[in-house]
Write a protein that holds these residues in place. Structure first.
Motif, PDB file in Angstrom:
ATOM      1  N   VAL A 106       0.853  -1.183   0.000  1.00 45.27           N
ATOM      2  CA  VAL A 106       0.000   0.000   0.000  1.00 45.27           C
ATOM      3  C   VAL A 106       0.891   1.235   0.000  1.00 45.27           C
ATOM      4  O   VAL A 106       1.750   1.398   0.871  1.00 45.27           O
ATOM      5  N   ARG A 107       0.693   2.087  -0.983  1.00 44.41           N
ATOM      6  CA  ARG A 107       1.533   3.265  -1.167  1.00 44.41           C
ATOM      7  C   ARG A 107       0.714   4.524  -0.891  1.00 44.41           C
ATOM      8  O   ARG A 107      -0.198   4.864  -1.648  1.00 44.41           O
ATOM      9  N   SER A 108       1.003   5.206   0.196  1.00 44.72           N
ATOM     10  CA  SER A 108       0.300   6.439   0.542  1.00 44.72           C
ATOM     11  C   SER A 108       0.982   7.606  -0.157  1.00 44.72           C
ATOM     12  O   SER A 108       2.153   7.891   0.095  1.00 44.72           O
ATOM     13  N   ILE A 109       0.250   8.256  -1.044  1.00 44.76           N
ATOM     14  CA  ILE A 109       0.796   9.307  -1.899  1.00 44.76           C
ATOM     15  C   ILE A 109       0.252  10.662  -1.440  1.00 44.76           C
ATOM     16  O   ILE A 109      -0.958  10.841  -1.327  1.00 44.76           O
ATOM     17  N   ARG A 110       1.136  11.618  -1.191  1.00 44.13           N
ATOM     18  CA  ARG A 110       0.737  12.957  -0.789  1.00 44.13           C
ATOM     19  C   ARG A 110       1.156  13.974  -1.850  1.00 44.13           C
ATOM     20  O   ARG A 110       2.155  13.771  -2.552  1.00 44.13           O
ATOM     21  N   PRO A 111       0.429  15.073  -1.966  1.00 40.69           N
ATOM     22  CA  PRO A 111       0.864  16.135  -2.884  1.00 40.69           C
ATOM     23  C   PRO A 111       2.147  16.766  -2.361  1.00 40.69           C
ATOM     24  O   PRO A 111       2.302  16.929  -1.142  1.00 40.69           O
ATOM     25  N   ARG A 118       2.831  26.656  -3.362  1.00 41.15           N
ATOM     26  CA  ARG A 118       2.687  27.513  -4.539  1.00 41.15           C
ATOM     27  C   ARG A 118       1.217  27.768  -4.873  1.00 41.15           C
ATOM     28  O   ARG A 118       0.826  28.911  -5.144  1.00 41.15           O
ATOM     29  N   ASP A 119       0.392  26.707  -4.857  1.00 41.40           N
ATOM     30  CA  ASP A 119      -0.976  26.821  -5.352  1.00 41.40           C
ATOM     31  C   ASP A 119      -2.031  27.014  -4.262  1.00 41.40           C
ATOM     32  O   ASP A 119      -3.146  27.456  -4.554  1.00 41.40           O
ATOM     33  N   ASP A 120      -1.687  26.665  -3.039  1.00 40.23           N
ATOM     34  CA  ASP A 120      -2.665  26.771  -1.955  1.00 40.23           C
ATOM     35  C   ASP A 120      -1.981  27.219  -0.666  1.00 40.23           C
ATOM     36  O   ASP A 120      -2.050  26.540   0.357  1.00 40.23           O
ATOM     37  N   PRO A 121      -1.301  28.361  -0.686  1.00 33.39           N
ATOM     38  CA  PRO A 121      -0.517  28.782   0.478  1.00 33.39           C
ATOM     39  C   PRO A 121      -1.356  28.990   1.734  1.00 33.39           C
ATOM     40  O   PRO A 121      -0.887  28.733   2.844  1.00 33.39           O
ATOM     41  N   ALA A 122      -2.592  29.439   1.570  1.00 32.83           N
ATOM     42  CA  ALA A 122      -3.456  29.668   2.732  1.00 32.83           C
ATOM     43  C   ALA A 122      -4.258  28.430   3.105  1.00 32.83           C
ATOM     44  O   ALA A 122      -5.000  28.448   4.092  1.00 32.83           O
ATOM     45  N   ARG A 123      -4.124  27.373   2.317  1.00 31.15           N
ATOM     46  CA  ARG A 123      -4.850  26.123   2.545  1.00 31.15           C
ATOM     47  C   ARG A 123      -6.364  26.356   2.580  1.00 31.15           C
ATOM     48  O   ARG A 123      -7.089  25.787   3.393  1.00 31.15           O
ATOM     49  N   GLU A 124      -6.851  27.160   1.621  1.00 27.87           N
ATOM     50  CA  GLU A 124      -8.274  27.469   1.568  1.00 27.87           C
ATOM     51  C   GLU A 124      -8.881  27.199   0.187  1.00 27.87           C
ATOM     52  O   GLU A 124     -10.027  27.566  -0.082  1.00 27.87           O
ATOM     53  N   LEU A 125      -8.124  26.537  -0.677  1.00 30.01           N
ATOM     54  CA  LEU A 125      -8.642  26.254  -2.010  1.00 30.01           C
ATOM     55  C   LEU A 125      -9.901  25.397  -1.964  1.00 30.01           C
ATOM     56  O   LEU A 125     -10.757  25.488  -2.849  1.00 30.01           O
ATOM     57  N   TRP A 126     -10.023  24.536  -0.962  1.00 30.80           N
ATOM     58  CA  TRP A 126     -11.207  23.687  -0.852  1.00 30.80           C
ATOM     59  C   TRP A 126     -12.479  24.532  -0.853  1.00 30.80           C
ATOM     60  O   TRP A 126     -13.530  24.089  -1.313  1.00 30.80           O
ATOM     61  N   PHE A 127     -12.371  25.777  -0.369  1.00 30.24           N
ATOM     62  CA  PHE A 127     -13.527  26.672  -0.302  1.00 30.24           C
ATOM     63  C   PHE A 127     -13.633  27.554  -1.547  1.00 30.24           C
ATOM     64  O   PHE A 127     -14.707  27.690  -2.142  1.00 30.24           O
ATOM     65  N   SER A 128     -12.513  28.149  -1.956  1.00 24.95           N
ATOM     66  CA  SER A 128     -12.548  29.122  -3.051  1.00 24.95           C
ATOM     67  C   SER A 128     -12.557  28.478  -4.428  1.00 24.95           C
ATOM     68  O   SER A 128     -13.141  29.023  -5.377  1.00 24.95           O
ATOM     69  N   ASP A 129     -11.913  27.332  -4.584  1.00 26.37           N
ATOM     70  CA  ASP A 129     -11.830  26.667  -5.888  1.00 26.37           C
ATOM     71  C   ASP A 129     -11.669  25.168  -5.663  1.00 26.37           C
ATOM     72  O   ASP A 129     -10.568  24.619  -5.786  1.00 26.37           O
TER      73      ASP A 129
END
Length: 248
Positions: A106-111, A118-129
């Motif tokens: 089992v290979r656990s893959i993380r971004p 770079r793309d989600d510095p505030a960790r709020e993309l789940w809400f905005s996009d």
């Protein structure tokens, strides 16, 4: 390797190589009424264990497919996308099933952190996009994880409705084959696999979470008839993208 992994017919490896789309059509026609173990065994024959992966969310219905796969060959690689937003209960459930089913790879893959910074510095993309959030946390990591493989298995079922209502048993996914061993199964058949296999339920199932993804985008389901109604509620979104975008 169990009896299910033994050839049911002459191996496709002896046949001339076809383009993935053409080969997918041939396999889908041959496996249209096949059982889940037979579909997995056929995938093994088609590309070999080193070129086949199963992608699992370790969600509320994942144990059934993992159980069937383990009965065929527990050493098939399993890719688990750890998005960084998963419930602690899902991570614990993953570990429980690994131990109970004897899963060997089992290979656990993380971004990558660099991509998130770079793309989600505030960790709020789940809400905005949410589409972009799914892309950087699931679609892109899966593309990289699948790069060594020629085919993959997943647990989509037609009874889940929506875009899944008419999925074939085998389809082309860019340069890869994509096998849907549970395309034809019913809710009752999934429940029977859990019962016969003495599989533990996902810890959040009893709380009304019939389909579990990332914490910010998962709610309790509206009804038992639509198990995915708790995903991205109010967003007009029903899929994360790994099944609607080519992984190659």
């Amino acid at each position: 390797m169990s009896e299910w992994a033994q050839p049911l017919s002459p191996s496709a490896k002896s046949q001339p190589a076809n383009e993935p789309a053409e080969r997918a059509r041939e396999l889908d026609a041959a496996l249209r009424t096949a059982s889940p173990p037979e579909v997995i065994a056929a995938a093994l024959r088609e590309v070999g264990r080193d070129r086949l992966a199963l992608v699992s969310s370790f969600g509320t219905e994942s144990a059934a497919l993992l159980k069937v796969m383990a009965d065929v060959d527990p050493a098939i690689p399993v890719i688990f996308l750890d998005t960084g937003w998963l419930f602690d209960e899902t991570l614990a459930y993953r570990d429980t099933l690994i131990d109970q089913l004897g899963l060997r790879d089992v290979r656990s893959i993380r971004p990558p952190d660099a991509d998130l910074d770079r793309d989600d510095p505030a960790r709020e993309l789940w809400f905005s996009d949410p589409d972009k959030c799914c892309f950087i946390r699931k679609v892109e990591p899966l593309r990289r994880a699948l790069s060594p493989f020629a085919a993959w298995l997943n647990g989509r079922k037609r009874f889940q409705g929506g875009a899944r209502a008419e999925i074939p048993v085998v389809e082309a996914d860019g340069v890869r084959l994509k096998f849907n061993p549970f395309a034809n199964v019913s809710r009752e058949e999934v429940a029977a696999i859990y019962t016969l296999g003495k599989l533990p339920p996902h810890p959040l199932l009893a709380s009304g979470f019939l389909s579990v993804g990332c914490m910010p985008c998962t709610s309790r389901a509206d009804s038992e008839a639509d198990t995915r109604s708790g995903r991205w509620q109010g967003r007009g979104k029903t899929e994360c993208g790994i099944h609607t975008m080519k992984t190659s």
